[in-house]
Design a protein around this motif. Structure first.
Motif, PDB file in Angstrom:
ATOM      1  N   PHE A   1       0.810  -1.220   0.000  1.00 42.86           N
ATOM      2  CA  PHE A   1       0.000   0.000   0.000  1.00 42.86           C
ATOM      3  C   PHE A   1       0.849   1.278   0.000  1.00 42.86           C
ATOM      4  N   PRO A   2       1.875   1.384   0.866  1.00 41.37           N
ATOM      5  CA  PRO A   2       2.668   2.631   0.862  1.00 41.37           C
ATOM      6  C   PRO A   2       3.261   2.948  -0.515  1.00 41.37           C
TER       7      PRO A   2
ATOM      8  N   PHE B   1       0.290   3.894  -2.917  1.00 46.21           N
ATOM      9  CA  PHE B   1      -0.325   5.171  -2.527  1.00 46.21           C
ATOM     10  C   PHE B   1       0.589   6.347  -2.874  1.00 46.21           C
ATOM     11  N   SER B   2       1.885   6.199  -2.547  1.00 44.82           N
ATOM     12  CA  SER B   2       2.794   7.322  -2.785  1.00 44.82           C
ATOM     13  C   SER B   2       3.008   7.549  -4.285  1.00 44.82           C
TER      14      SER B   2
ATOM     15  N   ALA C   1      -8.787  -2.112   3.432  1.00 42.60           N
ATOM     16  CA  ALA C   1      -9.042  -1.359   4.669  1.00 42.60           C
ATOM     17  C   ALA C   1      -8.294  -0.027   4.679  1.00 42.60           C
ATOM     18  N   LEU C   2      -7.098  -0.008   4.098  1.00 42.44           N
ATOM     19  CA  LEU C   2      -6.307   1.236   4.097  1.00 42.44           C
ATOM     20  C   LEU C   2      -6.882   2.258   3.125  1.00 42.44           C
TER      21      LEU C   2
ATOM     22  N   PRO D   1      -5.308  11.645  -4.683  1.00 40.60           N
ATOM     23  CA  PRO D   1      -5.987  10.402  -4.261  1.00 40.60           C
ATOM     24  C   PRO D   1      -7.432  10.618  -3.818  1.00 40.60           C
ATOM     25  N   ASN D   2      -7.784  11.875  -3.543  1.00 39.65           N
ATOM     26  CA  ASN D   2      -9.179  12.160  -3.160  1.00 39.65           C
ATOM     27  C   ASN D   2     -10.156  11.913  -4.307  1.00 39.65           C
TER      28      ASN D   2
ATOM     29  N   LEU E   1      -9.968   2.423   2.423  1.00 32.54           N
ATOM     30  CA  LEU E   1     -11.189   2.886   3.102  1.00 32.54           C
ATOM     31  C   LEU E   1     -10.845   3.837   4.249  1.00 32.54           C
ATOM     32  N   ASP E   2      -9.678   3.657   4.841  1.00 30.52           N
ATOM     33  CA  ASP E   2      -9.215   4.599   5.857  1.00 30.52           C
ATOM     34  C   ASP E   2      -9.108   5.992   5.244  1.00 30.52           C
ATOM     35  N   PHE E   3      -8.617   5.990   4.011  1.00 31.23           N
ATOM     36  CA  PHE E   3      -8.440   7.273   3.326  1.00 31.23           C
ATOM     37  C   PHE E   3      -9.783   7.843   2.884  1.00 31.23           C
ATOM     38  N   ASN E   4     -10.637   6.996   2.374  1.00 28.22           N
ATOM     39  CA  ASN E   4     -11.966   7.460   1.957  1.00 28.22           C
ATOM     40  C   ASN E   4     -13.023   6.408   2.306  1.00 28.22           C
ATOM     41  N   PRO E   5     -13.689   6.566   3.442  1.00 31.11           N
ATOM     42  CA  PRO E   5     -14.673   5.562   3.876  1.00 31.11           C
ATOM     43  C   PRO E   5     -15.858   5.405   2.926  1.00 31.11           C
TER      44      PRO E   5
ATOM     45  N   CYS F   1      -0.045   9.297  -5.494  1.00 31.15           N
ATOM     46  CA  CYS F   1      -0.069  10.695  -5.039  1.00 31.15           C
ATOM     47  C   CYS F   1       0.886  11.575  -5.844  1.00 31.15           C
TER      48      CYS F   1
END
Lengths: 212, 244
Positions: B53-54, B57-58, B86-87, B66-67, B89-93, B61
């Motif tokens: 994920f890191p 995601f990076s 889950a990660l 990412p929004n 979803l952490d960023f955008n539920p 970005c």
């Protein structure tokens, strides 16, 4: 954007894996106490029969044996409650472990994005912090409840110790059955000492370290 | 960190490929993630495993906001596909996760609520992202029993999940297939073992052969483009699968 250091340091400092190991150790101690309580129950039954045979000379011993039997039953109930609580604490610890793993990876992701302005990242971090805090508090609360239950178990075991000592005194008045009654009351005292040791170990196994 | 490469762009309609992490741990299989953007919305195909994920995601970005990611498409249920759910979803539920109905009650083990999952029926469905109507194309039993690919008619790109995947040696990390005959040796063993049904494979080949595809983008290995797409479909059609 920097991660809130204190939160992630706190998250890293909570060793959920060792908490799980503590729960396993606690459960083993509870099982050992339950087995000993079962032993006391049988011993008390034998003591009641022995007191009946001894007749009026062992009336006091008979009363104490009945009390010890009741003590064994109360202790078994208390242990069932503690076992239920430790099973529930596995859920609380697992939930914290999962949150910690997610937080660790989220932290790595945030650090990998350092220098970039990403809208909403602070909200995500705050949400992660709140989720971790909530789970941590739930575990802390659980730890307190568990320890209160252990304290009341400790008082019960103290009562058991008093009963065993009184049984020893009563055994001295047992006439020709005195040595048999003394042997039984010594056995009572020994198993209650075993329970005290297990209980001390249980009390040392905290889900949350002091000061964290 | 992974690289984020634009593989298609037409105005604000864009495909990004998130690929090749030089720092990836050797014991974790390499994966490709694809982001489909249309205007202010985007969909992430097979976002990958939790441990990467890191890197994903990076890389994402670095190229886009990412929004904008409104949805996730999970071709199937494997951990290298979707265990990072889950990660995200952490960023955008509010994220929606599109997956086969077969896995809709299994994937919540990776995270999400009842509202997170949008079940895809066996025959496929259309997924709206921005101005695009993406098509979930059935690919059941290739290799998962509930499996979908995603076709973008406008970009003429098919995200093909594990179909077309190749386990490339470390020194061959080209984004696109350069030499089909040389490349396909790295795909052969994978397809023989992981694809379980010759009948399902034949149906898939017939289904995608009629689509207009410029690029076939697998989840592992290099992207097939141009004539290599038809070449791959023909090769796959001839291959006997479901054998060790």
């Amino acid at each position: 954007m920097n991660a809130p250091e204190s939160f992630f340091q706190a998250a890293a400092g909570v060793s959920s894996e060792s908490q799980l190991a503590r729960i396993v150790r606690s459960n083993e101690e509870i099982k050992s106490i339950v087995a000993t309580a079962f032993k006391i129950n049988l011993m008390a039954l034998n003591a009641i029969f022995l007191a009946k045979r001894a007749g009026t000379a062992a009336l006091g011993f008979g009363v104490l044996s009945n009390e010890l039997r009741r003590f064994a039953q109360d202790l078994t109930q208390q242990m069932a409650l503690l076992r239920e609580m430790t099973a529930e604490s596995v859920t609380a610890v697992s939930s914290l472990m999962q949150q910690r793993r997610l937080d660790r990876i989220l932290d790595l992701a945030v650090r990998a994005c350092e220098g970039k302005e990403i809208a909403g990242l602070d909200v995500v971090m705050a949400r992660a912090e709140a989720a971790f805090g909530e789970k941590f508090q739930r575990l802390r609360q659980f730890d307190k409840v568990l320890h209160r239950a252990l304290e009341s178990t400790g008082q019960l075991v103290e009562l058991g110790g008093v009963l065993a000592r009184s049984a020893k005194i009563e055994a001295a008045y047992g006439g020709q059955y005195s040595s048999s009654l003394m042997q039984v009351s010594t056995d009572f005292a020994e198993v209650i000492d075993q329970i005290k040791l297990s209980l001390e170990k249980l009390t040392r196994e905290r889900l949350i370290k002091e000061g964290s | 960190m992974k690289q984020c490469r634009t593989i298609f762009q037409d105005g604000d309609h864009r495909w990004l490929a998130i690929v090749r992490d030089p720092n990836r741990a050797g014991h974790v299989i390499d994966t490709n993630e694809y982001l489909i953007e249309s205007g202010a919305e985007s969909l992430l195909c097979d976002p990958g495993g939790i441990e990467i994920f890191p890197a994903v995601f990076s890389a994402l970005c670095a190229e886009t906001d990412p929004n904008r990611v409104r949805a996730i498409f999970a071709s199937h249920q494997d951990p290298d596909i979707i265990s990072s759910l889950a990660l995200w979803l952490d960023f955008n539920p509010e994220l929606k996760c599109y997956t086969s109905w077969l896995w809709a009650s299994f994937l919540p083990h990776f995270g999400g609520t009842a509202e997170t999952f949008a079940s895809l029926p066996d025959e496929g469905a259309s997924i709206r992202i921005g101005d695009l109507d993406l098509e979930a194309v059935p690919a059941h039993y290739l290799h998962s029993s509930g499996n979908f690919h995603l076709y973008d008619r406008g970009a003429k790109i098919l995200f093909s999940g594990d179909v077309g995947a190749a386990l490339l040696p470390p020194d061959q990390d080209d984004l696109y297939v350069k030499n089909f005959d040389q490349h396909i040796q790295y795909a052969a063993g994978f397809h023989r073992r992981w694809m379980g049904s010759n009948e399902a494979k034949r149906r898939w080949c017939e289904r995608v052969a009629v689509l207009n595809i410029d690029m076939l983008c697998p989840q592992h290995g290099a992207i097939y483009q141009g004539e290599d797409v038809a070449r791959f479909i023909d090769w796959f059609d001839q291959l006997t699968v479901g054998v060790v």
